[in-house]
Design a protein around this motif. Structure first.
Motif, PDB file in Angstrom:
ATOM      1  N   ASP A   1       0.972  -1.217  -0.126  1.00  0.00           N
ATOM      2  CA  ASP A   1       0.025   0.114   0.075  1.00  0.00           C
ATOM      3  C   ASP A   1       0.872   1.110   0.035  1.00  0.00           C
ATOM      4  O   ASP A   1       0.170   2.226  -0.004  1.00  0.00           O
ATOM      5  CB  ASP A   1      -0.890   0.116   1.124  1.00  0.00           C
ATOM      6  CG  ASP A   1      -1.869  -1.090   1.303  1.00  0.00           C
ATOM      7  OD1 ASP A   1      -2.125  -1.703   0.098  1.00  0.00           O
ATOM      8  OD2 ASP A   1      -2.446  -1.375   2.159  1.00  0.00           O
ATOM      9  N   ILE A   2       2.170   1.081  -0.134  1.00  0.00           N
ATOM     10  CA  ILE A   2       2.914   2.207   0.067  1.00  0.00           C
ATOM     11  C   ILE A   2       3.585   2.458  -1.285  1.00  0.00           C
ATOM     12  O   ILE A   2       4.097   1.798  -2.085  1.00  0.00           O
ATOM     13  CB  ILE A   2       4.265   2.126   1.075  1.00  0.00           C
ATOM     14  CG1 ILE A   2       3.804   1.808   2.506  1.00  0.00           C
ATOM     15  CG2 ILE A   2       5.078   3.148   1.056  1.00  0.00           C
ATOM     16  CD1 ILE A   2       4.757   1.139   3.419  1.00  0.00           C
ATOM     17  N   GLU A   3       3.327   3.844  -1.694  1.00  0.00           N
ATOM     18  CA  GLU A   3       3.966   4.270  -2.834  1.00  0.00           C
ATOM     19  C   GLU A   3       4.831   5.360  -2.871  1.00  0.00           C
ATOM     20  O   GLU A   3       4.900   6.294  -2.060  1.00  0.00           O
ATOM     21  CB  GLU A   3       2.896   5.019  -3.588  1.00  0.00           C
ATOM     22  CG  GLU A   3       3.000   5.288  -5.069  1.00  0.00           C
ATOM     23  CD  GLU A   3       1.672   5.770  -5.804  1.00  0.00           C
ATOM     24  OE1 GLU A   3       1.839   6.950  -6.174  1.00  0.00           O
ATOM     25  OE2 GLU A   3       0.911   5.097  -6.073  1.00  0.00           O
ATOM     26  N   GLU A   4       6.144   4.996  -3.301  1.00  0.00           N
ATOM     27  CA  GLU A   4       7.111   5.953  -3.291  1.00  0.00           C
ATOM     28  C   GLU A   4       7.546   6.979  -4.569  1.00  0.00           C
ATOM     29  O   GLU A   4       7.749   6.161  -5.535  1.00  0.00           O
ATOM     30  CB  GLU A   4       8.487   4.949  -2.854  1.00  0.00           C
ATOM     31  CG  GLU A   4       9.985   5.858  -2.551  1.00  0.00           C
ATOM     32  CD  GLU A   4       9.982   6.146  -1.226  1.00  0.00           C
ATOM     33  OE1 GLU A   4      10.676   7.266  -0.971  1.00  0.00           O
ATOM     34  OE2 GLU A   4       9.427   5.632  -0.097  1.00  0.00           O
ATOM     35  N   ASN A   5       7.242   8.165  -4.226  1.00  0.00           N
ATOM     36  CA  ASN A   5       7.394   8.935  -5.556  1.00  0.00           C
ATOM     37  C   ASN A   5       9.074   9.369  -5.691  1.00  0.00           C
ATOM     38  O   ASN A   5       9.512   9.968  -4.910  1.00  0.00           O
ATOM     39  CB  ASN A   5       6.561  10.331  -5.335  1.00  0.00           C
ATOM     40  CG  ASN A   5       6.619  11.003  -6.700  1.00  0.00           C
ATOM     41  OD1 ASN A   5       7.244  10.740  -7.611  1.00  0.00           O
ATOM     42  ND2 ASN A   5       5.740  11.942  -6.505  1.00  0.00           N
ATOM     43  N   CYS A   6       9.406   8.867  -6.835  1.00  0.00           N
ATOM     44  CA  CYS A   6      10.980   8.974  -6.973  1.00  0.00           C
ATOM     45  C   CYS A   6      11.044   9.805  -8.200  1.00  0.00           C
ATOM     46  O   CYS A   6      12.196   9.648  -9.133  1.00  0.00           O
ATOM     47  CB  CYS A   6      11.726   7.689  -7.120  1.00  0.00           C
ATOM     48  SG  CYS A   6      11.921   6.745  -5.357  1.00  0.00           S
ATOM     49  N   GLN A   7      10.124  10.612  -8.702  1.00  0.00           N
ATOM     50  CA  GLN A   7      10.290  11.737  -9.659  1.00  0.00           C
ATOM     51  C   GLN A   7      11.163  12.620  -9.286  1.00  0.00           C
ATOM     52  O   GLN A   7      11.423  13.033  -7.999  1.00  0.00           O
ATOM     53  CB  GLN A   7       8.913  12.322 -10.127  1.00  0.00           C
ATOM     54  CG  GLN A   7       7.763  11.576 -10.576  1.00  0.00           C
ATOM     55  CD  GLN A   7       6.641  12.515 -10.861  1.00  0.00           C
ATOM     56  OE1 GLN A   7       6.588  13.100 -11.739  1.00  0.00           O
ATOM     57  NE2 GLN A   7       5.650  12.375  -9.742  1.00  0.00           N
ATOM     58  N   LEU A   8      12.092  13.295 -10.133  1.00  0.00           N
ATOM     59  CA  LEU A   8      13.176  14.213  -9.876  1.00  0.00           C
ATOM     60  C   LEU A   8      12.545  15.486  -9.156  1.00  0.00           C
ATOM     61  O   LEU A   8      13.106  15.876  -8.212  1.00  0.00           O
ATOM     62  CB  LEU A   8      13.938  14.756 -11.063  1.00  0.00           C
ATOM     63  CG  LEU A   8      14.628  13.779 -11.891  1.00  0.00           C
ATOM     64  CD1 LEU A   8      15.300  14.168 -12.976  1.00  0.00           C
ATOM     65  CD2 LEU A   8      15.776  13.186 -11.020  1.00  0.00           C
ATOM     66  N   LYS A   9      11.375  16.033  -9.721  1.00  0.00           N
ATOM     67  CA  LYS A   9      10.675  17.237  -9.101  1.00  0.00           C
ATOM     68  C   LYS A   9      10.476  16.809  -7.396  1.00  0.00           C
ATOM     69  O   LYS A   9      10.562  17.830  -6.701  1.00  0.00           O
ATOM     70  CB  LYS A   9       9.623  17.468  -9.567  1.00  0.00           C
ATOM     71  CG  LYS A   9       8.820  18.890  -8.999  1.00  0.00           C
ATOM     72  CD  LYS A   9       7.733  19.329  -9.843  1.00  0.00           C
ATOM     73  CE  LYS A   9       6.966  20.653  -9.715  1.00  0.00           C
ATOM     74  NZ  LYS A   9       7.271  21.035  -8.187  1.00  0.00           N
ATOM     75  N   ALA A  10      10.017  15.605  -7.484  1.00  0.00           N
ATOM     76  CA  ALA A  10       9.512  15.087  -6.055  1.00  0.00           C
ATOM     77  C   ALA A  10      10.653  15.377  -5.188  1.00  0.00           C
ATOM     78  O   ALA A  10      10.740  15.505  -3.792  1.00  0.00           O
ATOM     79  CB  ALA A  10       8.768  13.860  -5.946  1.00  0.00           C
TER      80      ALA A  10
END
Length: 197
Positions: free
Chosen positions: A169-178
């Protein structure tokens, strides 16, 4: 001269002497009074000048302080704009790295965020289209070294760069902007030291 004339003359002399004394006392009183008035006026003039000088000095100080405050703010604003521009260019530089370097960067980024469990990685449409053939093997190897397993999804995330990691259920946002946004204060400190330190 008769006795009456002498008495009159003596009265006149005495009256004149008394009048001279009274006039002298009046002159002395007037001179003292005028000297006191002059001194008071002089003191008031000095007080007025002191107050006027103090007001002028305060006005000059406020004007100088105001100018220095505006100058400091302008310098601070220019520094902040420079820092933000450098950070923006750094983000653009990573996004526009040559393909091999960009995916090496993504592999290192994954290594810092991998977990010891099974997860799914979602790439953007753009990155999936230019992904090197060995990228999937690299991230699977990194996951195994960290006692985990990663699946590279065929579904595409609606992102511009980087990736999204999902562990249950855990989502890790690894976008550069984030990533840049999450570390913005630390990045600003580093850039500030480099540019203005």
């Amino acid at each position: 001269m008769s006795g009456l004339d002498n008495i009159i003359k003596e009265i006149q002399t005495s009256a004149k002497a008394e009048a001279d004394i009274i006039l002298q006392e009046a002159d002395n009183y007037c001179e003292k009074y005028m000297a006191d008035v002059k001194e008071k006026v002089q003191q008031e003039v000095e007080q007025f000048h002191k107050k006027a000088r103090a007001k002028r000095d305060l006005y000059e100080e406020k004007t100088r302080s105001g100018a220095q405050f505006r100058e400091r703010n302008a310098i601070l604003k220019a520094k902040q704009q420079s820092i933000e521009e450098v950070i923006k260019k750094a983000q653009e530089k990573i996004t526009n790295l040559p393909e091999a370097e960009y995916f090496d960067f993504l592999a290192k980024l994954f290594e810092r965020n991998v977990q010891a469990q099974t997860g799914t990685m979602f790439l953007s449409e753009k990155d999936a289209a230019r992904m090197p053939s060995d990228f999937k093997e690299k991230i699977e190897s990194i996951a195994e070294k960290n006692n985990g397993h990663i699946v590279l999804s065929s579904d595409r995330a609606e992102i511009t760069d980087g990736f999204i990691l999902v562990y249950g259920d855990i989502e890790e946002n690894c976008q550069l902007k984030a990533l840049f946004d999450a570390n913005i204060d630390r990045l600003k400190d580093i850039v500030n030291r480099q540019l203005f330190g």
